[in-house]
Write an enzyme that holds these catalytic residues in place. Sequence first.
Site, PDB file in Angstrom:
ATOM      1  N   PHE A  65       0.824  -1.207   0.000  1.00 50.83           N
ATOM      2  CA  PHE A  65       0.000   0.000   0.000  1.00 50.83           C
ATOM      3  C   PHE A  65       0.859   1.257   0.000  1.00 50.83           C
ATOM      4  O   PHE A  65       1.745   1.401  -0.826  1.00 50.83           O
ATOM      5  CB  PHE A  65      -1.002  -0.050   1.156  1.00 50.83           C
ATOM      6  N   SER A  66       0.629   2.176   0.941  1.00 47.65           N
ATOM      7  CA  SER A  66       1.236   3.511   0.846  1.00 47.65           C
ATOM      8  C   SER A  66       2.722   3.557   1.138  1.00 47.65           C
ATOM      9  O   SER A  66       3.328   4.631   1.020  1.00 47.65           O
ATOM     10  CB  SER A  66       0.498   4.489   1.769  1.00 47.65           C
ATOM     11  N   THR A  67       3.331   2.444   1.482  1.00 51.06           N
ATOM     12  CA  THR A  67       4.789   2.420   1.485  1.00 51.06           C
ATOM     13  C   THR A  67       5.302   2.911   0.139  1.00 51.06           C
ATOM     14  O   THR A  67       6.356   3.537   0.042  1.00 51.06           O
ATOM     15  CB  THR A  67       5.295   0.997   1.777  1.00 51.06           C
TER      16      THR A  67
END
Length: 379
Positions: A65-67
Amino acid sequence: MNRRVGADVQARVGVILEELVESGRESGLQVAAYLDGEPIVDAHAGWADRPGGRRLGADTLIHSFSTGKGFTATLVHVLAERGLIAYDTPIAHYWPEFGAHGKERATVRHALTHTIGVPQLPSAVTPEELCDWDTMCAIVAAQEPLWEAGTASGYHGWTFGWILGETVRRITGLTPAQALRTYVTEPLGVADELFFGLPESELARTAPLVEGNWAAWLESLPPTAPFRRYVAPNRAVWTVAELANRRAYLLADLPACGTTTARAAARLYAALSGEVDGVRLMSPERVALAADVAVEGKDLMLLGRYAKGLGYFLGLPAMAGERTAFGHHGSGGSIAFADRGRGLAFCLTRTRLVAGAADTAARLLADEIRSAVTPPRAP
């Protein structure tokens, strides 16, 4: 192994990972770390599909995801280093349609700091629309901002990717996935391990995500909470395993998110802190600019208080709250960051999505590695 690190840190991390999986708290984990440009940890445990099935390896891809926002920010800074993009130039200069509804003065810096004012998605947006680049760029360009650019910061969970990704596309003529490969992952030697949208050939290497308590945590948020009302306005676009395991989603070019191995993401952050096998992604001066506090205070979408650099969060719990550390976390407990004070780069990728009291693995493992490194020095 770097002389500043105890020779057994890899073994200690491996033991912790196995204990976490055997206890049932985790299903699959990867941890990697670099110190002063040298790898010191590359460990993994658990399963790439179901317990007792295919073992998770160091080269297993995990959607985090937002990594991936940290990859996007890094790409923007690499382009800035080459003089292709400027932080204080309005996005509408590169992407004229974006200037609609008073957004003509919103800059690349505003996008990186989540201050641009368009974190929202249409309430009925579908996964199919989410995966359609042109559709989503048109939607985002047509949005009326919720606040004047630069006056407040509120997490642009999905829109961060289209705003910066389309800007990159307009400048380079490459899709975000192509630009990431050209400017970041190929020079680093990780072009087959760090992605926005996956090539179809890599789907078989990708571990399915499983729900821990992350989806339940999202469900517990009041419908009026800004994150649910604006950032993820319906269940179909919640950042949960059901969405992430969809073939079309994994293939889609979504630079708000990323699919990676831990060792590839750790290598990326190591190449921000210094050289890795002769490669440095940007100058020390630019790293200092990107990783210093740009905005600080209450986030209008997340409702907590955060310090943000240019595209990165600073001093998150897994970073021990230290402002000299910068990077990005992802829904469900993944994270990748650089600790400038120690010359350390760290990444945890995970298959089980967790929140709250269950989200302890990143801090536990980062603390273990930090304990093997000499005290922080001035960045």
